[in-house]
Design an enzyme around this catalytic site. Sequence first.
Site, PDB file in Angstrom:
ATOM      1  CG  LEU A 208       8.058  -0.398   7.700  1.00 48.52           C
ATOM      2  CD1 LEU A 208       8.812  -0.926   8.914  1.00 48.52           C
ATOM      3  CD2 LEU A 208       8.684  -0.942   6.421  1.00 48.52           C
ATOM      4  CG  HIS A 209       1.464  -1.802   4.119  1.00 47.65           C
ATOM      5  ND1 HIS A 209       2.257  -0.991   3.351  1.00 47.65           N
ATOM      6  CD2 HIS A 209       0.730  -2.541   3.262  1.00 47.65           C
ATOM      7  CE1 HIS A 209       2.010  -1.224   2.077  1.00 47.65           C
ATOM      8  NE2 HIS A 209       1.094  -2.156   1.991  1.00 47.65           N
ATOM      9  NE  ARG A 210       4.524  -3.761  -0.481  1.00 54.17           N
ATOM     10  CZ  ARG A 210       3.439  -3.882  -1.238  1.00 54.17           C
ATOM     11  NH1 ARG A 210       2.706  -4.976  -1.152  1.00 54.17           N
ATOM     12  NH2 ARG A 210       3.088  -2.936  -2.075  1.00 54.17           N
ATOM     13  N   PRO A 211       3.200  -7.765   4.908  1.00 52.62           N
ATOM     14  CG  PRO A 211       1.379  -9.193   4.555  1.00 52.62           C
ATOM     15  CD  PRO A 211       2.066  -7.978   3.988  1.00 52.62           C
ATOM     16  CG  ASP A 282       6.337  -2.015   3.452  1.00 52.78           C
ATOM     17  OD1 ASP A 282       5.445  -1.146   3.404  1.00 52.78           O
ATOM     18  OD2 ASP A 282       6.366  -2.902   4.341  1.00 52.78           O
TER      19      ASP A 282
END
Length: 363
Positions: A208-211, A282
């Site tokens: 997971l990394h999307r804002p 994501d």
Amino acid sequence: MKTTIIAGARPNFIKVAPVIHAIKKAQQNGEKIAYRLVHTGQHYDPKMSDTFFIELNIPQPDINLECGGGTQAEQTAAIMIAFEKELVANPADLVIVVGDVTSTMACSIVAKKLNTKVAHIEAGIRSFDLSMPEEINRMVTDSITDYFFTTTKWAGGNLLKAGVEQTRIFFTGNVMIDTLMANQHKFREPAIWAKLKLEKKQFVVLTLHRPANVDEPGKLKEIIETILNNVNGLPVIFPIHPRTAKIFTDLGIEAENMHLVDPMGYLEFNFLVSNSKAVITDSGGITEEATVFGIPCLTLRDNTERPETCEIGTNELVGAQPVKIKMALEKLFNGNWKKGTIPALWDGNTAERIVERILSFNG
């Protein structure tokens, strides 16, 4: 022909590796083509960049512009200023950009303002979600690109709808898959494999990394807890992005089957993915790799710039709502996940097709 190849972030390194190898092969065959590799420094953590040069056998960059950190605008400006000086000092016939990161857009703008032609590898992909910085990068880059290399015919269709002439669009396939196939025999167990005594198909990989998913602590906690409660107790291996780690530590999540690890090198990470029960992500690129491996992929987004991974591959758009995540995991563990196939021209030979086409521009 003199080419300048731009790499700035983790996905870029995976994509430029086969292009560099294809150029070297062309040189050995007597073709007059040279390259200069420019690392913008967008990813400056060694765990996120340096290891890729070693693992993927990429020569060290001719220059590192060291433009890491800052806001979107600050980083874009820094890259543009530094790359303008670089390109003036080392002119090229063609600037090759890949993907959709800040470096891609910034260097494309600089090249065009210096009257240098631009080739965009992975052109034409669209999520149609303007809240994503990557979508802005794609649209701007493709609006000024000269030569478009696409991963699918769907991407080419997006370009045609935007008014790009068919003669400038080249369906060559997916360079990420070139790298995957070239390195699959080198995949190696990460330390966590032996430490947890993991078994094939008996664990889940999470990224997971999307804002939209990680910036709000409450939402991130809800996502993580939903996953942990619906994987039938299987270990969840979470190579955590440095950005996400700062937020995650404050959530106070404690679960025996949650295992945080540092970002992994390419060879270790793909060993995990290829042996997993499923991937929950994501990311965009990971959905492509999972499709080639035939591994079920749950994408926690409402849209994707890679619809072929859903229409043809093993990926499904799940979204980030707990009820939908729960339903998707139930489907997975009930044995009802779809069987995917591999899209056309994802065959390991994309970079050679690209370089062959670039050589024709010179003629």
